[in-house]
Design an enzyme around this catalytic site. Sequence first.
Site, PDB file in Angstrom:
ATOM      1  N   SER A 275       0.793  -1.224   0.000  1.00 30.74           N
ATOM      2  CA  SER A 275       0.000   0.000   0.000  1.00 30.74           C
ATOM      3  C   SER A 275       0.826   1.274   0.000  1.00 30.74           C
ATOM      4  O   SER A 275       0.349   2.312  -0.448  1.00 30.74           O
ATOM      5  CB  SER A 275      -0.950   0.001   1.198  1.00 30.74           C
TER       6      SER A 275
ATOM      7  N   HIS B 258      -5.498  -3.520  -2.378  1.00 30.05           N
ATOM      8  CA  HIS B 258      -5.271  -2.470  -3.382  1.00 30.05           C
ATOM      9  C   HIS B 258      -5.268  -3.015  -4.799  1.00 30.05           C
ATOM     10  O   HIS B 258      -5.038  -2.256  -5.747  1.00 30.05           O
ATOM     11  CB  HIS B 258      -3.942  -1.757  -3.113  1.00 30.05           C
TER      12      HIS B 258
ATOM     13  N   LYS C 265     -11.957   0.373  -1.243  1.00 31.83           N
ATOM     14  CA  LYS C 265     -11.004   1.128  -2.073  1.00 31.83           C
ATOM     15  C   LYS C 265     -11.575   1.222  -3.487  1.00 31.83           C
ATOM     16  O   LYS C 265     -12.468   2.029  -3.709  1.00 31.83           O
ATOM     17  CB  LYS C 265      -9.630   0.482  -1.970  1.00 31.83           C
TER      18      LYS C 265
HETATM   19  C1  LIG Z   1      -2.922  -3.615   2.157  1.00 32.64           C
HETATM   20  C2  LIG Z   1      -4.155  -3.257   2.931  1.00 32.64           C
HETATM   21  N1  LIG Z   1      -4.869  -4.229   3.501  1.00 32.64           N
HETATM   22  C3  LIG Z   1      -5.989  -3.963   4.201  1.00 32.64           C
HETATM   23  C4  LIG Z   1      -6.426  -2.667   4.371  1.00 32.64           C
HETATM   24  C5  LIG Z   1      -7.660  -2.401   5.184  1.00 32.64           C
HETATM   25  O1  LIG Z   1      -8.754  -2.183   4.353  1.00 32.64           O
HETATM   26  P1  LIG Z   1     -10.005  -1.368   4.879  1.00 32.64           P
HETATM   27  O2  LIG Z   1      -9.721   0.073   4.661  1.00 32.64           O
HETATM   28  O3  LIG Z   1     -11.138  -1.901   4.049  1.00 32.64           O
HETATM   29  O4  LIG Z   1     -10.161  -1.700   6.321  1.00 32.64           O
HETATM   30  C6  LIG Z   1      -5.728  -1.625   3.797  1.00 32.64           C
HETATM   31  C7  LIG Z   1      -6.216  -0.230   3.983  1.00 32.64           C
HETATM   32  O5  LIG Z   1      -5.521   0.670   4.280  1.00 32.64           O
HETATM   33  C8  LIG Z   1      -4.555  -1.919   3.061  1.00 32.64           C
HETATM   34  O6  LIG Z   1      -3.844  -0.929   2.521  1.00 32.64           O
END
Ligand SMILES: Cc1ncc(COP(=O)(O)O)c(C=O)c1O
Length: 406
Positions: A195, A223, A254
Amino acid sequence: MDQELCQFCYDASMRSDPLAFLSTELDALTARGLHRNLRVLDGEQQAVATVDHKSVVNLSSNNYLGLTTHPRLRERAIEATRTLGVGTGSVRTIAGTMAIHMELERRLAEFKKTEAAVVFQSGFTANAGTVSSILSSEDAVISDELNHASIIDGARLSRATIKVFPHKDIAAARTVLESLPRPQRKLLITDGVFSMDGDLGPLPALCDLAEEFGCIMMVDDAHASGVFGKNGRGTIDHFGVHGRVDVQVGTLSKAIGVLGGYVAGTAALIDFLHHRARPFLFSTSHPPAVAASCIAALDVLLDEPEIIDRLWDNTRFFKAGLTALGFDTGMSEGPITPVIVGDAALAMRLSDRLFAAGVFAQGIGFPTVARDKARVRTIVTATHTKAELEFALQTFGTVGRELGIL
Ligand SMILES: Cc1ncc(COP(=O)(O)O)c(C=O)c1O
């Protein structure tokens, strides 16, 4: 105040503040130029948005496809609210499972080409709830050093042994696996797209390792869903490793533009999570509008794939522009492009100066990224126009030169 009321009054002088240390820590952040106030959107989440009362080109959201405001999603959310109400009033396992939740899960499983899927309140709880429920203190988790915080928290909650390998270092992951007892249960886990850097997990090589060492293979495609693979099916599809990843996590927050997370895998995995994943068991289910708009988002991915093409066209254009200006954009392979400056205070200054000039790109420092890798992170969307991206590039150039980064 009269005597009767006053007996309920709290007299602060009677008690020293046990949270005083928090102010000390906040003061230290301020002194280092790292204290941030929340930026507030005055209207919708859009490519050009009004943030803190200022119109800016928005390079900070995960709204890759612009679905937060897509008419088809909006309509389905309104219709679901009208016909099903605003809330579910219960956790999934008691009275909070509606037909629309089941429909979304069927659609997600079909989309991800798995037997079944289960939706969580967020991607965070999908990761944390899954890792912590399928592992126990006897087991081991082998995790890329840049995996998301929700994976790390899930691993900690599971009390399994945590082994971290350097970013994308397959040889190091192999060394870790060789050091562990063969019969021990092991989870090998990576982000599909990282991310903060926008690079891809080395899925084919990790799947090979998982098969060789008998690991459970898990990918967090938060992502990647809606971005990589055919119609946005994610990195499993992008790398052609369907059937080799036991646990696929995605988010609905997202590219899908709404809220939530999900796990896709075998029917047995999903049934197990229904019984053991604590966020699923102990937290109320999504409002009908969330499920309905997520279903509409899947329809959009299948019916309007040209939106994904536009995202990639913008990605190539913007990335090429940043590189031509001379910024360090790291290892990115997709729409997340970091502008790495090293020092955290400099990253925050860059972000602030960009904002003042009309470009919103959030500064990110430790602990989200390593201390010497602070950056401004940019994310383009399908809905940016070329003129908006050109303006952003010009602004990056001007501010970058002013701050001596270029
Ligand atoms: C790699 C990754 N996994 C999981 C999440 C968590 O997702 P959510 O925003 O739906 O809780 C994020 C969000 O920042 C992320 O970047």
